[in-house]
Design a protein around this motif. Structure first.
Motif, PDB file in Angstrom:
ATOM      1  N   ASP A 127      -1.092  35.530  28.154  1.00  0.00           N
ATOM      2  CA  ASP A 127      -0.641  34.471  29.055  1.00  0.00           C
ATOM      3  C   ASP A 127       0.579  33.699  28.525  1.00  0.00           C
ATOM      4  O   ASP A 127       0.524  32.497  28.283  1.00  0.00           O
ATOM      5  CB  ASP A 127      -1.819  33.539  29.385  1.00  0.00           C
TER       6      ASP A 127
ATOM      7  N   HIS B  38       3.533  33.584  30.172  1.00  0.00           N
ATOM      8  CA  HIS B  38       4.037  32.856  31.336  1.00  0.00           C
ATOM      9  C   HIS B  38       5.466  32.367  31.193  1.00  0.00           C
ATOM     10  O   HIS B  38       5.762  31.186  31.417  1.00  0.00           O
ATOM     11  CB  HIS B  38       3.072  31.733  31.719  1.00  0.00           C
TER      12      HIS B  38
ATOM     13  N   ASP C 125       0.091  38.808  31.712  1.00  0.00           N
ATOM     14  CA  ASP C 125       0.787  37.611  32.185  1.00  0.00           C
ATOM     15  C   ASP C 125       1.935  37.213  31.254  1.00  0.00           C
ATOM     16  O   ASP C 125       1.971  36.098  30.715  1.00  0.00           O
ATOM     17  CB  ASP C 125      -0.181  36.436  32.402  1.00  0.00           C
TER      18      ASP C 125
ATOM     19  N   HIS D 244      -0.229  37.963  37.334  1.00  0.00           N
ATOM     20  CA  HIS D 244       1.125  37.519  37.683  1.00  0.00           C
ATOM     21  C   HIS D 244       2.107  38.694  37.727  1.00  0.00           C
ATOM     22  O   HIS D 244       3.017  38.706  38.564  1.00  0.00           O
ATOM     23  CB  HIS D 244       1.600  36.416  36.724  1.00  0.00           C
TER      24      HIS D 244
ATOM     25  N   HIS E 180      -6.896  42.108  30.978  1.00  0.00           N
ATOM     26  CA  HIS E 180      -6.502  40.733  31.304  1.00  0.00           C
ATOM     27  C   HIS E 180      -7.663  39.909  31.882  1.00  0.00           C
ATOM     28  O   HIS E 180      -7.950  38.812  31.411  1.00  0.00           O
ATOM     29  CB  HIS E 180      -5.335  40.743  32.301  1.00  0.00           C
TER      30      HIS E 180
ATOM     31  N   HIS F 241      -6.441  35.556  30.778  1.00  0.00           N
ATOM     32  CA  HIS F 241      -6.521  35.104  32.177  1.00  0.00           C
ATOM     33  C   HIS F 241      -6.965  33.654  32.382  1.00  0.00           C
ATOM     34  O   HIS F 241      -6.459  32.964  33.248  1.00  0.00           O
ATOM     35  CB  HIS F 241      -7.438  36.052  32.947  1.00  0.00           C
TER      36      HIS F 241
ATOM     37  N   HIS G 254      -6.812  31.163  30.096  1.00  0.00           N
ATOM     38  CA  HIS G 254      -6.019  30.259  29.246  1.00  0.00           C
ATOM     39  C   HIS G 254      -6.913  29.362  28.391  1.00  0.00           C
ATOM     40  O   HIS G 254      -6.466  28.320  27.911  1.00  0.00           O
ATOM     41  CB  HIS G 254      -5.054  29.396  30.064  1.00  0.00           C
TER      42      HIS G 254
HETATM   43 ZN    ZN Z   1      -2.289  33.577  33.109  1.00  0.00          ZN
END
Ligand code: ZN
Length: 229
Positions: free
Chosen positions: A8, A10, A34, A61, A116, A152, A154
């Motif tokens: 993650d 991002h 992600d 994502h 994920h 996923h 976080h």
């Molecule tokens: Zn995420």
């Protein structure tokens, strides 16, 4: 053998760089999906993952950017997906479209399974720290893994079940456990012994937040970085 587990990201380049700096002497790094979404450094983060040859599974994502389907995203997340679709290079879009849904690694006697979301719903299901042992045991059995790694949510956690482990390393680029520092884990497998270390590193949150605002993304995505939620 030491393996860095990052998830993650991002599109938060500053957080990713801080984590990679801490992991610079590690044997291998695996990314649990992600790379993109929410933040503004989608290309920079994908480039870094490619450059460092970090094996990565696909996240929700990536899936949304590749398909354009944001029907199950909240409006702020959906706006960031559209921003990413508008800014990601063709090359990087191609790269994320080819990411596998899961990865397996055999290290000594231990089998590692990386996904994920969850083994039964690779990009959708959220497995939070309050999950019951029974379901995790089912996942371990289903995947025949000794170490199951999911992202996923976080929210980091480490659960030991007999000699096996289920872990979530937390998020590099958008932690949601009220700690703004980048979260990841180091898996250390040596002579049939496993140790898992949770690591937090500080990064330039204010700079990352300003970059998100400058890019014209929803201000909420910048503000939440300060609080870690
Ligand atoms: Zn995420």
């Amino acid at each position: 053998m030491k393996i860095g587990l990052i998830a993650d990201i991002h599109s938060n380049l500053l957080a990713l760089e801080a984590a990679l700096e801490r992991l610079r002497n590690i044997d291998e790094i695996i990314c649990i999906g992600d790379i993109v979404g929410y933040g503004n450094y989608c290309n920079e983060c994908v480039n870094l993952i490619k450059q460092r040859r970090i094996p990565t599974v696909t996240g929700n994502h990536e899936w949304a950017v590749v398909t354009g389907d944001t029907s199950w995203f909240n409006p702020v997340a959906a706006e960031a997906i559209q921003w990413t679709i508008d800014h990601i290079t063709k090359e990087n879009l191609d790269y994320i479209s080819k990411l596998p849904t899961f990865l397996r690694r055999q290290i000594d006697k231990y089998s590692l399974y990386v996904v994920h979301g969850s083994p039964r719903s690779p990009i959708e299901e959220y497995i939070f720290p309050d999950v019951l042992d029974g379901l995790l045991e089912e996942f371990l059995k289903q995947t025949q893994a000794n170490v199951l790694v999911m992202g996923h949510t976080h929210v980091p956690f480490i659960r030991k079940l007999g000699r096996n482990f289920v872990i979530n390393p937390g998020a590099i680029g958008q932690p949601r456990d009220n700690d703004p520092r980048a979260s990841f884990m180091i898996l250390d497998i040596e002579n049939e012994k496993i140790e898992i270390e949770q690591v937090r590193v500080e990064y330039q949150v204010a700079e990352a937040a300003r970059a998100i605002e400058r890019a014209g993304l929803p201000p909420l995505l910048a503000q939440r970085l300060y609080y870690g939620w």
